[in-house]
Write a protein that holds these residues in place. Sequence first.
Motif, PDB file in Angstrom:
ATOM      1  N   LEU A  46       1.062  -0.974   0.059  1.00 22.85           N
ATOM      2  CA  LEU A  46       0.281  -0.178   0.112  1.00 22.85           C
ATOM      3  C   LEU A  46       1.058   1.494   0.083  1.00 22.85           C
ATOM      4  O   LEU A  46       1.123   1.227   1.035  1.00 22.85           O
ATOM      5  N   PRO A  47       0.519   2.007  -0.759  1.00 26.68           N
ATOM      6  CA  PRO A  47       2.143   2.955  -1.259  1.00 26.68           C
ATOM      7  C   PRO A  47       1.239   4.082  -0.744  1.00 26.68           C
ATOM      8  O   PRO A  47       0.481   4.523  -0.331  1.00 26.68           O
ATOM      9  N   PRO A  48       2.028   5.514   0.206  1.00 22.61           N
ATOM     10  CA  PRO A  48       2.331   6.031  -0.014  1.00 22.61           C
ATOM     11  C   PRO A  48       1.017   7.440  -0.506  1.00 22.61           C
ATOM     12  O   PRO A  48       2.003   6.925  -1.781  1.00 22.61           O
ATOM     13  N   SER A 104      -4.022   4.969  12.596  1.00 24.88           N
ATOM     14  CA  SER A 104      -3.868   6.471  12.809  1.00 24.88           C
ATOM     15  C   SER A 104      -2.876   6.433  14.033  1.00 24.88           C
ATOM     16  O   SER A 104      -1.736   7.267  13.906  1.00 24.88           O
ATOM     17  N   ALA A 105      -3.056   6.413  15.129  1.00 23.88           N
ATOM     18  CA  ALA A 105      -1.510   6.167  16.490  1.00 23.88           C
ATOM     19  C   ALA A 105      -0.634   5.967  15.894  1.00 23.88           C
ATOM     20  O   ALA A 105      -0.578   6.767  16.637  1.00 23.88           O
ATOM     21  N   GLU A 106      -0.490   5.187  15.324  1.00 22.71           N
ATOM     22  CA  GLU A 106       1.026   4.465  14.974  1.00 22.71           C
ATOM     23  C   GLU A 106       1.852   5.596  13.983  1.00 22.71           C
ATOM     24  O   GLU A 106       2.772   5.544  13.357  1.00 22.71           O
ATOM     25  N   GLY A 107       0.734   6.962  13.440  1.00 20.19           N
ATOM     26  CA  GLY A 107       1.027   7.357  12.774  1.00 20.19           C
ATOM     27  C   GLY A 107       1.390   6.924  10.899  1.00 20.19           C
ATOM     28  O   GLY A 107       1.645   7.617  10.237  1.00 20.19           O
ATOM     29  N   LEU A 108       0.401   5.597  10.681  1.00 18.15           N
ATOM     30  CA  LEU A 108       0.929   5.038   9.490  1.00 18.15           C
ATOM     31  C   LEU A 108       0.036   5.339   8.072  1.00 18.15           C
ATOM     32  O   LEU A 108       0.444   5.705   7.647  1.00 18.15           O
ATOM     33  N   ILE A 109      -2.055   5.977   8.621  1.00 14.96           N
ATOM     34  CA  ILE A 109      -2.267   6.817   8.138  1.00 14.96           C
ATOM     35  C   ILE A 109      -3.028   7.993   8.121  1.00 14.96           C
ATOM     36  O   ILE A 109      -2.623   8.429   9.982  1.00 14.96           O
ATOM     37  N   THR A 110      -3.524   8.524   7.448  1.00 14.97           N
ATOM     38  CA  THR A 110      -3.999  10.009   8.482  1.00 14.97           C
ATOM     39  C   THR A 110      -5.417  10.508   7.249  1.00 14.97           C
ATOM     40  O   THR A 110      -5.399   9.808   6.850  1.00 14.97           O
ATOM     41  N   THR A 111      -6.252  11.164   8.214  1.00 21.12           N
ATOM     42  CA  THR A 111      -7.589  11.393   7.895  1.00 21.12           C
ATOM     43  C   THR A 111      -7.655  12.690   7.373  1.00 21.12           C
ATOM     44  O   THR A 111      -6.737  13.765   7.893  1.00 21.12           O
ATOM     45  N   LEU A 112      -8.376  13.362   6.328  1.00 17.25           N
ATOM     46  CA  LEU A 112      -7.833  14.752   5.705  1.00 17.25           C
ATOM     47  C   LEU A 112      -9.222  15.161   6.128  1.00 17.25           C
ATOM     48  O   LEU A 112     -10.379  14.354   6.653  1.00 17.25           O
ATOM     49  N   ALA A 113      -8.821  16.903   5.921  1.00 19.54           N
ATOM     50  CA  ALA A 113     -10.193  17.582   6.227  1.00 19.54           C
ATOM     51  C   ALA A 113     -11.606  16.817   6.149  1.00 19.54           C
ATOM     52  O   ALA A 113     -12.693  17.409   6.175  1.00 19.54           O
ATOM     53  N   ARG A 144     -12.099  14.412   5.351  1.00 22.83           N
ATOM     54  CA  ARG A 144     -12.716  12.152   5.779  1.00 22.83           C
ATOM     55  C   ARG A 144     -12.336  11.700   4.949  1.00 22.83           C
ATOM     56  O   ARG A 144     -12.337  10.089   5.331  1.00 22.83           O
ATOM     57  N   THR A 145     -11.114  12.460   4.005  1.00 23.75           N
ATOM     58  CA  THR A 145     -10.029  11.303   3.087  1.00 23.75           C
ATOM     59  C   THR A 145      -9.078  10.703   4.306  1.00 23.75           C
ATOM     60  O   THR A 145      -9.333  11.163   4.388  1.00 23.75           O
ATOM     61  N   THR A 146      -8.940   8.831   4.158  1.00 22.49           N
ATOM     62  CA  THR A 146      -8.823   8.363   5.020  1.00 22.49           C
ATOM     63  C   THR A 146      -7.548   7.821   4.058  1.00 22.49           C
ATOM     64  O   THR A 146      -7.532   7.272   2.779  1.00 22.49           O
ATOM     65  N   MET A 147      -5.870   7.999   4.095  1.00 25.42           N
ATOM     66  CA  MET A 147      -5.222   7.633   3.168  1.00 25.42           C
ATOM     67  C   MET A 147      -4.022   6.917   4.016  1.00 25.42           C
ATOM     68  O   MET A 147      -3.817   7.749   4.627  1.00 25.42           O
ATOM     69  N   VAL A 148      -3.047   6.408   3.272  1.00 23.60           N
ATOM     70  CA  VAL A 148      -2.025   6.307   3.820  1.00 23.60           C
ATOM     71  C   VAL A 148      -0.530   7.305   4.243  1.00 23.60           C
ATOM     72  O   VAL A 148      -0.615   8.342   2.655  1.00 23.60           O
ATOM     73  N   ALA A 149      -0.337   7.687   5.010  1.00 23.19           N
ATOM     74  CA  ALA A 149       0.403   8.581   5.248  1.00 23.19           C
ATOM     75  C   ALA A 149       1.874   8.686   4.375  1.00 23.19           C
ATOM     76  O   ALA A 149       1.920   7.212   4.070  1.00 23.19           O
ATOM     77  N   PRO A 150       1.369   9.933   3.861  1.00 20.82           N
ATOM     78  CA  PRO A 150       2.370  10.424   3.177  1.00 20.82           C
ATOM     79  C   PRO A 150       4.000  10.259   3.163  1.00 20.82           C
ATOM     80  O   PRO A 150       3.948  10.165   4.558  1.00 20.82           O
ATOM     81  N   MET A 151       4.922  10.143   2.272  1.00 19.05           N
ATOM     82  CA  MET A 151       6.678  10.473   2.505  1.00 19.05           C
ATOM     83  C   MET A 151       7.154  11.599   1.970  1.00 19.05           C
ATOM     84  O   MET A 151       7.034  11.503   1.049  1.00 19.05           O
ATOM     85  N   ASP A 152       7.147  12.543   2.835  1.00 23.11           N
ATOM     86  CA  ASP A 152       8.226  13.504   2.062  1.00 23.11           C
ATOM     87  C   ASP A 152      10.075  13.602   1.780  1.00 23.11           C
ATOM     88  O   ASP A 152      10.413  13.786   3.339  1.00 23.11           O
TER      89      ASP A 152
END
Length: 251
Positions: free
Chosen positions: A35-37, A65-74, A76-84
């Motif tokens: 599951l890519p960023p 989400s608690a582990e910082g592996l996914i994030t939810t946008l304003a 309410r879209t949920t996605m795999v946390a990006p890698m910057d």
Amino acid sequence: MAKPAAEDSGQDKVRETSATRVYVVLRNEILTMKLPPGAALDEAGLAERFDMSRSPIREALARLSAEGLITTLANRTTMVAPMDFARVPEFLDALDLLQRVTTRLAALHRTQDDLVRIREAQKAYERGIATSLKTGDSLPMIEMNYEFHMTIARTGRNAYFEELYRRLLEEGRRMLHLHFEYKASEPDVNVQEMASDHTEIVRAIEMRDADRAERFAHEHAEQFKGRFMEFLDRNITAGIPLTYSPGSRER
């Protein structure tokens, strides 16, 4: 009429088991970038995939989400946390600093029982490397690397440093997967070579030599930094969406 307590307990246990299964599968896929960023995670789609209700799916996503592996946008879209990767140098500098201080403190404060746990963690790490090299699956190495360094951090007996270091190690797990793929491509790679930095750190802690322990911890971080930057220079990850702009989804 209220359901019997025993029935509620049984349903809670089933839901917890289902949520754990979803959590483990998704976590493994995120860490190995199956599951890519930036990949979207849709509750309905996941419920269909795992053939279960949305309740355990939500619980699994909350843990991720608690582990910082996914994030939810304003929106309410949920996605795999990006890698910057633009912030990789900052991350590596912070990792170096926290690795040095936690390892130094471990050398100063370790007990004999601590030393037993550190040695066991090192052996488990070596077994993890062997399994990863044999199977091509980076997860055993990633997990045992985390446990090794956290065992040392706990030995330092500073809860603040331990927590900060834990967050860095968790954030760096996907980077470690990419690092493993890079190292595993070398023709003569072996367990002893990949574990050698840890071996030196353990020896320094055994000797209670804080300066030596800090120096090897720093060299370990610098070596990881050098190898990882070489990996980026080869542009192996060109096809992976490593950065993501939330605004592009919300328009």
